[in-house]
Design an enzyme around this catalytic site. Structure first.
Site, PDB file in Angstrom:
ATOM      1  N   ASP A 122       0.826  -1.209   0.000  1.00  0.00           N
ATOM      2  CA  ASP A 122       0.000   0.000   0.000  1.00  0.00           C
ATOM      3  C   ASP A 122       0.863   1.264   0.000  1.00  0.00           C
ATOM      4  O   ASP A 122       2.084   1.191   0.164  1.00  0.00           O
ATOM      5  CB  ASP A 122      -0.954  -0.009   1.218  1.00  0.00           C
ATOM      6  CG  ASP A 122      -0.250  -0.328   2.533  1.00  0.00           C
ATOM      7  OD1 ASP A 122       1.003  -0.314   2.569  1.00  0.00           O
ATOM      8  OD2 ASP A 122      -0.932  -0.580   3.531  1.00  0.00           O
ATOM      9  N   ASN A 133      -7.237  -2.810  14.658  1.00  0.00           N
ATOM     10  CA  ASN A 133      -8.624  -3.181  14.333  1.00  0.00           C
ATOM     11  C   ASN A 133      -8.695  -4.362  13.364  1.00  0.00           C
ATOM     12  O   ASN A 133      -9.737  -4.630  12.783  1.00  0.00           O
ATOM     13  CB  ASN A 133      -9.384  -1.973  13.760  1.00  0.00           C
ATOM     14  CG  ASN A 133      -8.738  -1.429  12.481  1.00  0.00           C
ATOM     15  OD1 ASN A 133      -7.788  -2.003  11.964  1.00  0.00           O
ATOM     16  ND2 ASN A 133      -9.260  -0.327  11.984  1.00  0.00           N
ATOM     17  N   HIS A 157      -6.971  -4.670  10.520  1.00  0.00           N
ATOM     18  CA  HIS A 157      -6.773  -4.403   9.090  1.00  0.00           C
ATOM     19  C   HIS A 157      -5.479  -5.027   8.584  1.00  0.00           C
ATOM     20  O   HIS A 157      -4.525  -5.213   9.328  1.00  0.00           O
ATOM     21  CB  HIS A 157      -6.870  -2.899   8.758  1.00  0.00           C
ATOM     22  CG  HIS A 157      -5.692  -2.044   9.126  1.00  0.00           C
ATOM     23  ND1 HIS A 157      -5.825  -0.889   9.857  1.00  0.00           N
ATOM     24  CD2 HIS A 157      -4.373  -2.140   8.835  1.00  0.00           C
ATOM     25  CE1 HIS A 157      -4.636  -0.324   9.991  1.00  0.00           C
ATOM     26  NE2 HIS A 157      -3.743  -1.056   9.387  1.00  0.00           N
ATOM     27  N   GLU A 162      -9.559  -1.777   5.781  1.00  0.00           N
ATOM     28  CA  GLU A 162     -10.178  -1.540   7.087  1.00  0.00           C
ATOM     29  C   GLU A 162     -11.391  -2.461   7.282  1.00  0.00           C
ATOM     30  O   GLU A 162     -11.876  -3.061   6.313  1.00  0.00           O
ATOM     31  CB  GLU A 162     -10.611  -0.066   7.160  1.00  0.00           C
ATOM     32  CG  GLU A 162      -9.459   0.933   7.022  1.00  0.00           C
ATOM     33  CD  GLU A 162      -8.617   1.068   8.292  1.00  0.00           C
ATOM     34  OE1 GLU A 162      -8.577   0.140   9.116  1.00  0.00           O
ATOM     35  OE2 GLU A 162      -7.978   2.132   8.443  1.00  0.00           O
TER      36      GLU A 162
HETATM   37  C1  GLP Z   1      -0.458   0.465   8.816  1.00  0.00           C
HETATM   38  C2  GLP Z   1      -0.156  -0.293   7.505  1.00  0.00           C
HETATM   39  C3  GLP Z   1      -0.272  -1.775   7.676  1.00  0.00           C
HETATM   40  C4  GLP Z   1       0.387  -2.166   8.994  1.00  0.00           C
HETATM   41  C5  GLP Z   1      -0.414  -1.633  10.144  1.00  0.00           C
HETATM   42  C6  GLP Z   1       0.223  -1.859  11.504  1.00  0.00           C
HETATM   43  O1  GLP Z   1      -1.511   1.351   8.744  1.00  0.00           O
HETATM   44  N1  GLP Z   1      -0.912   0.108   6.366  1.00  0.00           N
HETATM   45  O2  GLP Z   1       0.318  -2.437   6.572  1.00  0.00           O
HETATM   46  O3  GLP Z   1       0.454  -3.565   9.104  1.00  0.00           O
HETATM   47  O4  GLP Z   1      -0.785  -0.298   9.957  1.00  0.00           O
HETATM   48  O5  GLP Z   1       1.270  -0.996  11.721  1.00  0.00           O
HETATM   49  P1  GLP Z   1       2.338  -1.169  12.864  1.00  0.00           P
HETATM   50  O6  GLP Z   1       3.186  -2.319  12.454  1.00  0.00           O
HETATM   51  O7  GLP Z   1       3.081   0.123  12.894  1.00  0.00           O
HETATM   52  O8  GLP Z   1       1.596  -1.438  14.119  1.00  0.00           O
END
Ligand code: GLP
Length: 242
Positions: A67, A135, A137, A142
């Site tokens: 993404d 959450n 995702h 989402e």
């Molecule tokens: C972000 C990314 C995800 C990631 C998630 C968790 O928004 N788009 O790909 O897995 O949130 O992030 P973190 O590893 O910083 O907790």
């Protein structure tokens, strides 16, 4: 689903890096699906360390990121393009032309999303790395995202914007509200999926992923339907599993 429980973030990073390194050694022409966020930073450090010490080569590998934020110029400090180059690509021998990240600053975002989906149809991902949002995702899909969703423009929930504000001077007003993300259906096309999670704030999402109902309300629960998933999770992230 194979669940590997480890002690903490450091162990998670080492274990997950080992899985990726083995996969690259077994298939130097591997198509890697890569992720951003705090979770994979330690893993990427381990890949860089291994590259320096053991020269595991990525020169025939391709990488496809999950993404990208929309609306930031590519060289902005918080784009996933910048993140990936600073944390991994600048330190290994992957070729720039083999690096694919959706363009978040494209003039025609829906065309960019469609082209990315086509690219992924032509290049099946061998190993897809995933983090997980609090959450549930995956990528930026989402809760409520369709399980057959393709690469698309997506809106970030207030919870995700809040969670990511730490990268934007703690100011949620600076966090982009939209992204281009592989869809849940796109992610499910990968041959193998490796999901990493660390910390108490991920425990609820991990419980839902492993033991919850398979539901679009918790996008990661779709992984129960995938034939080859490996979770590397630390004690805190695993703490609500029965
Ligand atoms: C972000 C990314 C995800 C990631 C998630 C968790 O928004 N788009 O790909 O897995 O949130 O992030 P973190 O590893 O910083 O907790």
């Amino acid at each position: 689903m194979k669940i590997i429980k480890v002690k903490n973030y450091e162990e998670m990073s080492k274990k997950a890096a080992k899985i990726i390194i083995e996969a690259v050694k077994n298939n130097p022409e591997i198509n890697l699906g890569l992720a951003t966020g705090g979770s994979p930073v330690g893993l990427y450090e381990n890949l860089v360390k291994d590259y320096k010490e053991n020269a595991t080569s990525y020169k025939n590998a391709k990488s496809f990121n999950l993404d990208e934020y929309m609306g930031l110029p590519q060289d902005h400090a918080q784009t996933y393009y910048t993140f990936m180059h600073e944390n991994l690509f600048n330190h290994i021998d992957i070729k720039e032309e083999n690096i694919y990240i959706p363009k978040g600053d494209s003039a025609n975002a829906s065309e960019t999303a469609n082209e990315y989906e086509e690219l992924l149809k032509e290049n099946q991902i061998d190993l897809q790395l995933l983090g997980i949002g609090t959450n549930g995702h995956i990528g930026f899909n989402e809760p409520g995202s369709k399980f057959d969703g393709k690469t698309d423009i997506v809106a970030l929930t207030p919870e995700t914007i809040q969670a990511n504000a730490r990268y934007f001077e703690g100011n949620h007003d600076l966090v982009p509200t939209k992204a281009i993300s592989m869809g849940v259906g796109t992610i499910m096309q990968a041959k193998t999926i490796l999901l990493i999670a660390s910390g108490k704030n991920k425990a609820e999402a991990i419980k839902g992923l492993v033991e919850g109902q398979v539901s679009e309300n918790l996008p990661a629960s779709v992984l129960q339907n995938h034939a080859d998933v490996i979770l590397v999770i630390d004690e805190e992230a695993a703490s609500l599993l029965s």
